[in-house]
Scaffold this motif. Structure first.
Motif, short mmCIF file in Angstrom:
data_model
loop_
_atom_site.label_atom_id
_atom_site.label_comp_id
_atom_site.label_asym_id
_atom_site.label_seq_id
_atom_site.Cartn_x
_atom_site.Cartn_y
_atom_site.Cartn_z
N ARG A 233 -5.46 -38.18 -8.30
CA ARG A 233 -5.60 -39.30 -9.46
C ARG A 233 -7.16 -39.59 -9.26
NH1 ARG A 233 -4.97 -40.80 -14.46
NH2 ARG A 233 -4.86 -43.09 -14.93
N GLY A 234 -7.71 -40.02 -8.04
CA GLY A 234 -8.94 -40.53 -8.04
C GLY A 234 -9.98 -39.44 -8.71
N ARG A 235 -9.89 -38.24 -8.36
CA ARG A 235 -10.84 -37.34 -8.79
C ARG A 235 -10.67 -37.08 -10.19
NH1 ARG A 235 -10.57 -31.00 -7.05
NH2 ARG A 235 -8.67 -31.12 -8.14
N GLU A 236 -9.38 -37.08 -10.90
CA GLU A 236 -9.25 -37.02 -12.17
C GLU A 236 -9.99 -38.32 -12.92
OE1 GLU A 236 -5.59 -37.78 -15.60
OE2 GLU A 236 -5.09 -36.88 -13.35
N LEU A 237 -9.88 -39.49 -12.48
CA LEU A 237 -10.40 -40.62 -12.82
C LEU A 237 -11.91 -40.79 -12.92
CD1 LEU A 237 -7.96 -43.28 -11.89
CD2 LEU A 237 -8.23 -42.95 -14.14
N PHE A 238 -12.65 -40.15 -11.71
CA PHE A 238 -13.70 -40.06 -11.49
C PHE A 238 -14.57 -39.15 -12.57
CE2 PHE A 238 -17.45 -37.53 -9.62
CZ PHE A 238 -18.19 -38.47 -9.10
N LEU A 239 -13.82 -37.81 -12.86
CA LEU A 239 -14.44 -37.16 -13.96
C LEU A 239 -14.24 -37.65 -15.29
CD1 LEU A 239 -13.15 -33.71 -12.25
CD2 LEU A 239 -15.62 -34.62 -12.24
N ALA A 240 -13.12 -38.22 -15.56
CA ALA A 240 -12.86 -38.75 -17.04
C ALA A 240 -13.83 -39.88 -17.43
CB ALA A 240 -11.56 -39.07 -17.00
N ALA A 241 -14.12 -40.67 -16.09
CA ALA A 241 -15.28 -41.91 -16.68
C ALA A 241 -16.67 -41.37 -16.64
CB ALA A 241 -15.06 -42.96 -15.40
N GLY A 242 -16.84 -40.04 -16.72
CA GLY A 242 -18.03 -39.63 -16.93
C GLY A 242 -19.26 -39.74 -15.70
N CYS A 243 -18.71 -40.04 -14.38
CA CYS A 243 -19.44 -40.30 -13.06
C CYS A 243 -20.20 -38.99 -13.04
CB CYS A 243 -18.56 -40.56 -12.00
SG CYS A 243 -17.60 -42.08 -12.22
N ALA A 245 -22.14 -37.10 -14.94
CA ALA A 245 -23.09 -37.03 -15.88
C ALA A 245 -24.15 -37.50 -14.78
CB ALA A 245 -23.09 -37.85 -16.88
N CYS A 246 -23.89 -38.54 -13.96
CA CYS A 246 -25.27 -38.71 -12.99
C CYS A 246 -24.97 -38.31 -11.55
CB CYS A 246 -25.20 -40.28 -12.83
SG CYS A 246 -25.59 -41.29 -14.51
N HIS A 247 -23.93 -37.72 -11.16
CA HIS A 247 -23.57 -37.58 -9.84
C HIS A 247 -23.01 -36.06 -9.64
CE1 HIS A 247 -24.25 -41.44 -8.23
NE2 HIS A 247 -23.40 -42.07 -9.30
N GLY A 251 -18.30 -28.20 -6.33
CA GLY A 251 -16.80 -27.52 -6.35
C GLY A 251 -16.08 -28.16 -7.53
N THR A 252 -16.61 -29.08 -8.22
CA THR A 252 -15.96 -29.68 -9.31
C THR A 252 -16.87 -29.65 -10.60
OG1 THR A 252 -16.78 -31.95 -9.13
CG2 THR A 252 -15.07 -31.37 -7.66
N PRO A 253 -16.50 -30.02 -11.77
CA PRO A 253 -17.37 -30.01 -13.03
C PRO A 253 -18.42 -31.06 -13.00
CG PRO A 253 -14.93 -30.03 -13.56
CD PRO A 253 -14.84 -30.36 -12.19
N ALA A 254 -18.69 -31.95 -11.87
CA ALA A 254 -19.57 -33.07 -11.62
C ALA A 254 -20.71 -32.34 -11.28
CB ALA A 254 -19.06 -34.15 -10.79
N THR A 255 -21.79 -32.23 -12.14
CA THR A 255 -23.03 -31.41 -11.73
C THR A 255 -24.24 -32.36 -12.07
OG1 THR A 255 -23.18 -30.66 -14.02
CG2 THR A 255 -22.08 -29.13 -12.04
N GLY A 256 -24.21 -33.79 -12.27
CA GLY A 256 -25.27 -34.74 -12.39
C GLY A 256 -26.19 -34.56 -11.24
N LEU A 262 -22.55 -36.63 -4.19
CA LEU A 262 -21.52 -37.19 -3.50
C LEU A 262 -20.76 -36.08 -2.95
CD1 LEU A 262 -20.55 -39.95 -6.20
CD2 LEU A 262 -22.21 -40.25 -4.18
N THR A 263 -21.07 -34.91 -2.90
CA THR A 263 -20.08 -33.95 -2.07
C THR A 263 -19.59 -34.52 -1.00
OG1 THR A 263 -21.51 -32.31 -3.39
CG2 THR A 263 -19.85 -31.51 -1.63
N HIS A 264 -20.41 -35.23 -0.04
CA HIS A 264 -19.84 -35.50 1.36
C HIS A 264 -20.31 -36.92 1.62
CE1 HIS A 264 -18.85 -31.26 2.33
NE2 HIS A 264 -20.12 -30.97 2.16
N VAL A 265 -20.01 -37.79 0.38
CA VAL A 265 -20.29 -39.05 0.43
C VAL A 265 -19.42 -39.76 1.57
CG1 VAL A 265 -18.67 -39.75 -1.58
CG2 VAL A 265 -20.49 -41.22 -0.96
N GLY A 266 -18.18 -39.28 1.78
CA GLY A 266 -17.31 -40.13 2.61
C GLY A 266 -17.72 -39.92 4.02
#
Length: 321
Positions: A233-243, A245-247, A251-256, A262-266
């Motif tokens: 759910r967190g990943r879904e929200l991260f992508l849906a919120a447009g995060c 676009a910057c980050h 391995g996900t559609p996030a390519t900002g 943030l690939t290994h931010v944790g």
């Protein structure tokens, strides 16, 4: 970072030029102590002459204004002392300039308002590693930092490892150093660069060579898949919120590329360029109100998530080890 924390870092050696952990910082510390000692000797000599001028009877002060004393104390002494310090300083500075070797690890660091983009050059068949605000290095190996900036002038400074070097728009400056022992060494922007300048720090984490190889291998992997419904759910929200676009999260559609990767931010020790410890609570606070936590930074606050959704996004980011 709180004032008391900064003071603790200085006196614990985490961020102190008085606790060198590499040959560059050791040379600078040696030169500093020699200059402090020379200044102390000169101060004592001047105080002796001052005391003599004040305390001696008038009839016995004549030698203080003699031509020989003026020439010796006002010309010969400062010329000899300052020349000796200059020659020694220049000779020492030459030893701090290192040539690259085939074994040199090359790391690009780009200063931005108000964080650090870190990019490791490819080695062999490996891909490029991109991270932020935390630099991992091996001990006993030359490290070449290639420093530049995307906006204003910054200054790259790791007191326990090397001196300061400016980061100038349109120019790349090089700094080569080595780390003698494993540990965590705090760095700081040393040039005023805007409102959040004081909150622009970073960590240098020095590993034994085998541990560094393991860290590098882990960083080359794509982001882990969510292991629970909450993380999904967190990943879904991260992508849906447009995060994305910057980050970027590989391995996900996030390519900002505007903000940190943030690939290994944790797996990082802190967030917001060393401003806060990295955990689910601080991640949630940063997402919801980054401008309150670090005014003038370039990330807008996102007060749009409900408490449950915010927890899911923060948990997902924390899981990206």
């Amino acid at each position: 970072m709180a004032r008391s924390s900064i003071i603790d870092d200085v006196f614990s050696g985490l961020q102190s030029a008085l606790a060198p952990a590499g040959p560059n910082a050791s040379g600078i510390a040696e030169l500093s102590w020699i200059m402090f000692a020379a200044a102390a000797v000169i101060f004592v000599v001047v105080m002796v002459f001052l005391a003599a001028a004040i305390l001696l009877p008038p009839g016995r002060r004549g030698w203080l204004s003699g031509q020989g004393v003026v020439i010796a104390g006002g010309i010969v002494f400062p010329v000899v002392v300052l020349t000796a310090l200059l020659v020694y300083g220049l000779a020492l500075a030459r030893t701090l300039v290192r040539e690259d070797t085939p074994d040199t690890l090359r790391i690009h660091v780009i200063g931005e308002q108000f964080w650090w983009r870190v990019r490791y050059e490819r080695e062999g068949e490996g891909d490029e590693i991109v991270t932020a605000n935390e630099i991992h290095v091996p001990t006993g190996r030359p490290i070449r930092f290639l420093l530049t900036t995307r906006d204003v002038i910054h200054s790259f400074w790791i007191p326990s490892l090397a001196g300061k070097l400016d980061m100038i728009p349109g120019q790349t400056n090089g700094l080569t150093l080595a780390v003698e022992r494993p540990g965590v060494y705090r760095g700081q922007c040393a040039e005023f660069c805007g409102g959040a300048h004081a909150l622009m720090a970073f960590d240098v984490v020095a590993h034994a060579p085998a541990d560094f190889a393991a860290w590098r291998e882990a960083q080359l992997r794509r982001a882990v898949e969510p292991a629970t419904p909450l993380l999904a759910r967190g990943r879904e929200l991260f992508l849906a919120a447009g995060c994305g676009a910057c980050h970027a999260v590989r391995g996900t559609p996030a390519t900002g590329s505007i903000g940190p990767d943030l690939t290994h931010v944790g797996s990082r020790r802190s967030i917001a360029a060393g401003s806060f410890p990295n955990n689910q609570g601080t991640l949630a606070g940063w997402i919801a109100d980054s401008q309150h936590l670090k005014p003038s930074n370039r990330m807008p606050s996102f007060p749009v998530f409900s408490g449950e959704d915010l927890r899911a996004v923060a948990a997902y980011l924390e899981s990206l080890k």
